[in-house]
Design an enzyme around this catalytic site. Structure first.
Site, mmCIF file in Angstrom:
data_model
loop_
_atom_site.group_PDB
_atom_site.id
_atom_site.type_symbol
_atom_site.label_atom_id
_atom_site.label_comp_id
_atom_site.label_asym_id
_atom_site.label_seq_id
_atom_site.Cartn_x
_atom_site.Cartn_y
_atom_site.Cartn_z
ATOM 1 N N HIS A 62 0.858 -1.187 0.000
ATOM 2 C CA HIS A 62 0.000 0.000 0.000
ATOM 3 C C HIS A 62 0.892 1.234 0.000
ATOM 4 O O HIS A 62 1.643 1.488 0.944
ATOM 5 C CB HIS A 62 -0.931 -0.006 1.219
ATOM 6 N N ARG A 118 -3.017 4.817 -2.445
ATOM 7 C CA ARG A 118 -2.917 3.473 -1.841
ATOM 8 C C ARG A 118 -2.662 2.365 -2.875
ATOM 9 O O ARG A 118 -1.919 1.424 -2.619
ATOM 10 C CB ARG A 118 -4.244 3.194 -1.123
ATOM 11 N N HIS A 186 2.133 -3.477 6.954
ATOM 12 C CA HIS A 186 1.156 -2.427 6.666
ATOM 13 C C HIS A 186 1.135 -1.421 7.809
ATOM 14 O O HIS A 186 1.748 -1.619 8.849
ATOM 15 C CB HIS A 186 -0.249 -3.034 6.505
ATOM 16 N N GLU A 261 0.209 -4.273 11.305
ATOM 17 C CA GLU A 261 -0.275 -2.909 11.069
ATOM 18 C C GLU A 261 0.534 -2.046 12.030
ATOM 19 O O GLU A 261 0.279 -2.025 13.232
ATOM 20 C CB GLU A 261 -1.774 -2.779 11.353
HETATM 21 ZN ZN LIG Z 1 -2.069 -1.492 4.108
#
Ligand SMILES: [Zn+2]
Length: 324
Positions: A62, A118, A186, A261
């Site tokens: 991303h 993104r 991420h 994340e």
């Molecule tokens: Zn992501």
């Protein structure tokens, strides 16, 4: 490369080349595939000898999640130059395949045109881009992804329709027999996610993966007190399908698969200040070392040294037998 600034793609790729030149016996350049606009998905392999099991890190899929290539670069640097014994052992015991930026076209776009981009940069009429983490061939176009081209979670015209996911998945497949741990990076939210994203059912080795993950996140929090929550995608964040970790887990049967994340929990989100790169890198490295440690306790990631371990057991039993 410093840890107080975000770097552009060319800088990261040039830095990888420099590392390979500096550590020629240990580091080599690897190509995980090609982007829609024809750029190489460049990575680095760190290996102290052939025949080791693999830890694979996929980062930056991303584009706007700038902390992920930054932290991944920090991990690369630690594996090559840390004086910490546990880090050196981790570097020696595994073959590391690491890709800081798996969406190079999108990453460039975030630096030159639109910071919060993104997706990749493939055009569809007036709209642009596929969410590369909804395009993998696992429950493709299920819950949590869109068939609308303008959507930020557009899953693409078909599974693996995109150059990035198609070529990278082929590359990962070619290594699948030896991959023991797969990490997808991420941001944000401070979560450690495990498969799957379409159900909260505790599938595959959910309980082992949770135990290892929770302890790793405990280790992550020691240095700066950063709290992370561990859970499968669907229970910890939201339903999502066509993600890399679900495909890697189900199609390739990789034993341990996680998605980080990274920082933070909403204060800055994707615009995380650069002064958080170093602490994020440090705490993430702490957690990966603990992950390896805990995995081994539960008998994962030992395959490389399995013969060695059983010979030791036999020797120990033999000594006992002779002595008593
Ligand atoms: Zn992501």
């Amino acid at each position: 490369m410093t840890w107080d600034a975000y770097y552009e793609l060319d800088d990261i790729y040039a830095w990888i080349d420099d590392l390979v030149a500096t550590y020629p016996t240990v580091a080599s350049t690897i190509e995980g595939g090609t982007s829609h606009e024809g750029r190489t998905i460049k990575g680095i392999k760190i290996s102290h000898g052939s025949g080791k099991k693999i830890i694979f890190i996929e980062s930056g899929i991303h584009a706007r999640e700038w902390i992920t290539p930054a932290v991944t670069n920090y991990i690369i640097n630690e594996l090559l130059s840390s004086t910490d014994e546990e880090t050196q052992a981790a570097a020696r015991d595994f073959d590391w395949y690491i890709f800081p930026v798996t969406n190079p076209d999108g990453y460039i776009w975030t630096h030159t045109e639109f910071r919060l981009w993104r997706k990749n940069r493939r055009p569809f009429g007036d709209e642009v881009g596929v969410d590369l983490n909804r395009n993998w061939n696992n429950n493709w176009l299920g819950v949590g992804s869109s068939n609308v081209t303008s959507s930020n979670t557009y899953a693409g015209p078909g599974p693996f329709s995109e150059a990035e996911t198609r070529t990278l998945s082929e590359y990962i497949s070619s290594l699948a027999d030896d991959i023991e741990l797969y990490l997808s990076m991420h941001s944000s939210g401070q979560l450690l996610l495990l498969p799957f994203g379409n159900t909260t059912e505790p599938l595959a080795n959910y309980y082992d993966a949770m135990k290892i993950g929770r302890r790793a996140m405990g280790a992550l929090s020691v240095r700066y007190g950063t709290p992370y929550t561990t859970g499968n995608i669907a229970e910890a964040i939201y339903l999502a399908t066509g993600t890399s970790i679900d495909w890697v887990k189900e199609a390739l049967k990789i034993p341990l698969v996680y998605c980080y994340e990274l920082r933070d929990r909403g204060t800055y989100g994707h615009l995380l200040p650069a002064d958080q790169i170093l602490p994020s890198g440090e705490e993430t490295m702490d957690s990966i070392l603990e992950m390896i440690h805990q995995a081994r306790r539960l008998d994962y990631m030992n395959s490389g040294s399995g013969l060695h371990a059983s010979l030791l057991t036999i020797a120990f039993v033999f000594v006992n037998y002779v002595m008593f």
